[in-house]
Design a protein around this motif. Structure first.
Motif, short mmCIF file in Angstrom:
data_model
loop_
_atom_site.label_atom_id
_atom_site.label_comp_id
_atom_site.label_asym_id
_atom_site.label_seq_id
_atom_site.Cartn_x
_atom_site.Cartn_y
_atom_site.Cartn_z
N TRP B 111 6.27 -39.70 -27.96
CA TRP B 111 7.68 -39.64 -28.28
C TRP B 111 7.94 -38.56 -29.32
N GLY B 112 6.96 -38.38 -30.22
CA GLY B 112 7.13 -37.41 -31.30
C GLY B 112 7.15 -35.99 -30.81
N LYS B 113 6.35 -35.71 -29.77
CA LYS B 113 6.27 -34.32 -29.30
C LYS B 113 7.63 -33.78 -28.84
N PRO B 114 8.36 -34.46 -27.94
CA PRO B 114 9.67 -33.90 -27.54
C PRO B 114 10.72 -33.99 -28.65
N MET B 115 10.64 -35.02 -29.53
CA MET B 115 11.72 -35.24 -30.49
C MET B 115 11.52 -34.48 -31.79
N TRP B 116 10.29 -34.55 -32.32
CA TRP B 116 10.03 -33.90 -33.61
C TRP B 116 9.36 -32.54 -33.41
N GLY B 117 8.87 -32.30 -32.19
CA GLY B 117 8.16 -31.05 -31.94
C GLY B 117 6.71 -31.09 -32.36
N ALA B 118 6.19 -32.29 -32.65
CA ALA B 118 4.77 -32.37 -33.05
C ALA B 118 4.20 -33.68 -32.53
N TRP B 119 2.95 -33.62 -32.10
CA TRP B 119 2.29 -34.84 -31.65
C TRP B 119 2.09 -35.80 -32.82
N TRP B 120 1.84 -35.22 -33.97
CA TRP B 120 1.49 -36.06 -35.11
C TRP B 120 2.03 -35.43 -36.37
N VAL B 121 2.60 -36.23 -37.27
CA VAL B 121 2.91 -35.75 -38.61
C VAL B 121 2.33 -36.76 -39.60
N TRP B 122 1.86 -36.25 -40.73
CA TRP B 122 1.23 -37.16 -41.71
C TRP B 122 2.29 -37.73 -42.62
N ASP B 123 3.21 -38.49 -42.09
CA ASP B 123 4.15 -39.13 -42.99
C ASP B 123 3.76 -40.59 -43.18
N ALA B 124 4.51 -41.26 -44.06
CA ALA B 124 4.04 -42.56 -44.54
C ALA B 124 3.89 -43.59 -43.42
N ARG B 125 4.87 -43.63 -42.50
CA ARG B 125 4.82 -44.65 -41.46
C ARG B 125 3.62 -44.44 -40.54
N LEU B 126 3.43 -43.19 -40.11
CA LEU B 126 2.35 -42.90 -39.17
C LEU B 126 0.99 -43.09 -39.83
N THR B 127 0.89 -42.61 -41.07
CA THR B 127 -0.39 -42.71 -41.77
C THR B 127 -0.78 -44.17 -41.99
N SER B 128 0.20 -44.98 -42.44
CA SER B 128 -0.15 -46.37 -42.73
C SER B 128 -0.48 -47.12 -41.44
N GLU B 129 0.15 -46.74 -40.33
CA GLU B 129 -0.18 -47.37 -39.05
C GLU B 129 -1.60 -46.97 -38.62
N LEU B 130 -1.95 -45.72 -38.86
CA LEU B 130 -3.31 -45.27 -38.53
C LEU B 130 -4.34 -46.01 -39.39
N ILE B 131 -3.99 -46.23 -40.66
CA ILE B 131 -4.89 -46.97 -41.55
C ILE B 131 -5.06 -48.40 -41.04
N LEU B 132 -3.95 -48.97 -40.53
CA LEU B 132 -4.04 -50.31 -39.94
C LEU B 132 -5.08 -50.33 -38.83
N PHE B 133 -5.07 -49.28 -38.01
CA PHE B 133 -6.05 -49.21 -36.92
C PHE B 133 -7.47 -49.23 -37.49
N PHE B 134 -7.69 -48.46 -38.55
CA PHE B 134 -9.04 -48.43 -39.13
C PHE B 134 -9.42 -49.77 -39.76
N ILE B 135 -8.43 -50.47 -40.31
CA ILE B 135 -8.74 -51.79 -40.88
C ILE B 135 -9.15 -52.75 -39.76
N TYR B 136 -8.43 -52.67 -38.63
CA TYR B 136 -8.85 -53.48 -37.47
C TYR B 136 -10.29 -53.16 -37.09
N ILE B 137 -10.62 -51.86 -37.06
CA ILE B 137 -11.98 -51.47 -36.68
C ILE B 137 -13.00 -52.04 -37.67
N GLY B 138 -12.68 -51.94 -38.96
CA GLY B 138 -13.59 -52.48 -39.97
C GLY B 138 -13.78 -53.98 -39.80
N TYR B 139 -12.66 -54.67 -39.50
CA TYR B 139 -12.72 -56.12 -39.32
C TYR B 139 -13.61 -56.47 -38.12
N ILE B 140 -13.41 -55.76 -37.01
CA ILE B 140 -14.22 -56.01 -35.82
C ILE B 140 -15.69 -55.68 -36.12
#
Lengths: 222, 245
Positions: B111-140
Motif C-alpha cells: 500500500w505504501g509504494k503507490p501512496m507514499w512512493g516507498a515500499w518502506w519508511v522508518w517511521d514510528a508506526r512501521l518500526t514498532s510493528e517490525l519490532i513486534l515481529f522480532f519479539i514474536y520471533i524471540g518468543y517462539i
C-alpha cells in the motif's frame, strides 16, 4: 549493600583481569567502527554525518556480544547457585551483575568514544551530546542484556538467541540515543527532551529488568 | 474443571462447538468482507482502488496486536496460576500473531509504494510493528530452545510480558510522533473519519480475522496438548516409534 558492592567489585575485577573480557569488548567496538568506516569510505562529510549512529550501533553490538559473560561462567562453576541461595533479594544481585557488566564492558567503550569519534570525523560540537546520550542510554543495554542472559542461562550456544531477545528491546535506547546525539550536535532545542527519553528507557529497564531477570534465574535454577 | 481441559480429548469435546462456529463465521465473514470490499464499496477519491488494501491491512495490524495481547494475558495467567492450558494458549497464539504481523507489514508495504512512493519508511508506526515481529520471533525461539516444557513456558511468559511494552508504543505511535502513517481513524473521539460505505467491509474483515484467529488457535492448542501427551507417554515407555516432541 555490602554484598551488592562486593559482587560489582568481583565482576569488574574479573572482567579486567581474567581472560581480558573488558578489553575484548573495547577491541570489538574498535573493530565495528573500523568495519563501518571502511564500508562507508573515506569521504569526510559522509563519515562525520554518520559518526554518531556508527558509535551508538557499535556500543549496542559490543553490548550484545558481551552478554553471555554476565551469568554464564557463574552458572557453569556454581557461583550462581551460591548467589541465588544466599540472596535476600535476588533482584538486587541481578542489578549488581548488570551494573558490573556496564562498568566492565560499556564504560571502557564510552571512554574510548572520543578517540573513535576523532577518526570518524565527528564535528567538535557533537562530542558532549554523544557522550551524554551514551552515558545515559547504555545502562539500558546492560540491564535488558542481563534479563536476556538470565532467560537463556541454561542453554548451550545461546548467544544468537540472547541477541534475538535483547535487540528488539534495545530499539528505544538506540533510536532516542542517536536522536539526542544528533540534536545536540545540531544545537537543536529537542536535545534535552530527547535525552530525557533516553533516560526514561534506562529507568524503565532499571525497574523491570532486575524483576524479570531474577524470576528467570529462579526458573532456570529450579 | 478447567484443569480437566488439559486432557486433549476432553479439550476437543469441549471446544468443538466453539471451533465449528468460529470456522463457519470465518468463512462467511471473509466471503462477505471480500465481496463488499472488492465490489461493493466505493473507490477513494484520492487513493482510487488502492484503498481496498485497507480491508486486508488494517485487520491484520489490529490482530497482530490483539494476538500479542492475548498471548501476554495467557502468559500472565500461566505465570501466576501455573495452568498448563494458559501456557498452551500463549504458545499457540504466537505463530498466528507473527503471521498477522508479517501480513500487516507486507500489505502495508504494498500500500505504501503507490501512496507514499516507498515500499518502506522508518517511521514510528512501521518500526514498532517490525519490532513486534522480532519479539514474536524471540518468543517462539525461546519455546524452541528450552527442552523442559514447564520451564520453557515460564521463561517465554517473561519474554511475552516484558515485550508487551511495545504494544502501547505501536498503538499510540501515530499520536506521539509525526508519522507518514495515517492517524487513528476508526476508534477515535468524535466518531470515525471513514465513510460508512467503507466501514462496513472493514468491520466485516475485522470480524473475519478474529474468527480466523479463533479457528486456527483451537487446532494449534489441540496439537500442542496431544504432543505433550505423546511425550509423556513416551517417557513412561508406553509408545514407541513416535517422534518425540
Amino acid at each position: 549493600m555490602k554484598t551488592f558492592l562486593a559482587i560489582i567489585l568481583r565482576d569488574v575485577t574479573l572482567g579486567f583481569r581474567a581472560g581480558g573480557g573488558a578489553t575484548q569488548a573495547a577491541m570489538f567496538f574498535a573493530l565495528v567502527s573500523l568495519v563501518f568506516a571502511l564500508a562507508i569510505g573515506p569521504e569526510p562529510a559522509r563519515l562525520s554525518a554518520l559518526a554518531a549512529p556508527i558509535l551508538w550501533a557499535g556500543a549496542l553490538l559490543s553490548a550484545l556480544v558481551s552478554l553471555d559473560r554476565i551469568f554464564q561462567s557463574d552458572y557453569e562453576d556454581g557461583t550462581l547457585d551460591v548467589l541465588v541461595e544466599t540472596a535476600d533479594l535476588l533482584e538486587l544481585r541481578v542489578l549488581a551483575k548488570a551494573a558490573a557488566h556496564w562498568l566492565s564492558s560499556l564504560l571502557p567503550l564510552i571512554v574510548a568514544v572520543p578517540l573513535f569519534a576523532l577518526l570518524l570525523n565527528l564535528p567538535v560540537e557533537g562530542y558532549w551530546p554523544l557522550l551524554a546520550s551514551l552515558l545515559v542510554g547504555t545502562p539500558a543495554l546492560s540491564l535488558i542484556g542481563a534479563l536476556a542472559a538470565a532467560l537463556t542461562l541454561a542453554l548451550r550456544r545461546a548467544s544468537i538467541l540472547v541477541s534475538i531477545l535483547a535487540a528488539p528491546l534495545y530499539a528505544p535506547a538506540l533510536i532516542f540515543g542517536v536522536g539526542a546525539a544528533e540534536a545536540g550536535a545540531a544545537g537543536a532545542p529537542s536535545f534535552v527532551p530527547t535525552l530525557l527519553l533516553v533516560a526514561a528507557s534506562s529507568l524503565f529497564a532499571l525497574v523491570f529488568a532486575p524483576l524479570a531477570g531474577a524470576a528467570a534465574i529462579r526458573f532456570n535454577m529450579s | 474443571m478447567i484443569a480437566d481441559l488439559a486432557n486433549p480429548e476432553r479439550f476437543e469435546r469441549f471446544v468443538k462447538p466453539f471451533w465449528l462456529t468460529a470456522s463457519a463465521l470465518a468463512v462467511i465473514l471473509l466471503a462477505l468482507g471480500f465481496y463488499f470490499g472488492l465490489f461493493h464499496s466505493p473507490a477513494d477519491y484520492q487513493q482510487g482502488d488502492t484503498v481496498r488494501i485497507m480491508y486486508v491491512h488494517v485487520p491484520a495490524a489490529m490482530m497482530s496486536m490483539a494476538c500479542y495481547t492475548a498471548m501476554a494475558v495467557a502468559s500472565i495467567v500461566g505465570f501466576v496460576w501455573k495452568h498448563p492450558l494458559a501456557d498452551v494458549a500463549a504458545k499457540a497464539s504466537a505463530p498466528i500473531g507473527a503471521v498477522f504481523t508479517a501480513l500487516a507489514l507486507v500489505t502495508g508495504s504494498l500500500w505504501g509504494k503507490p501512496m507514499w512512493g516507498a515500499w518502506w519508511v522508518w517511521d514510528a508506526r512501521l518500526t514498532s510493528e517490525l519490532i513486534l515481529f522480532f519479539i514474536y520471533i524471540g518468543y517462539i525461539a525461546i519455546w524452541e530452545a528450552v527442552d523442559d516444557k514447564i520451564r520453557a513456558a515460564r521463561l517465554a511468559a517473561i519474554v511475552a510480558i516484558v515485550g508487551f511494552v511495545n504494544i502501547p508504543i505501536i498503538k499510540f505511535s501515530v499520536d506521539w510522533w509525526n508519522s507518514l502513517h495515517q492517524g487513528e481513524s476508526i476508534f477515535r473521539r468524535g466518531g470515525p473519519t471513514i465513510d460508512g460505505s467503507m466501514l462496513l467491509p472493514l468491520f466485516l474483515m475485522i470480524g473475519a480475522y478474529m474468527m480466523v484467529y479463533a479457528a486456527l488457535l483451537v487446532p494449534a492448542m489441540k496439537n500442542e496438548l496431544s504432543a505433550r501427551r505423546i511425550a509423556r507417554l513416551e517417557r513412561m515407555g508406553g509408545v514407541s516409534g513416535v517422534r518425540p516432541e
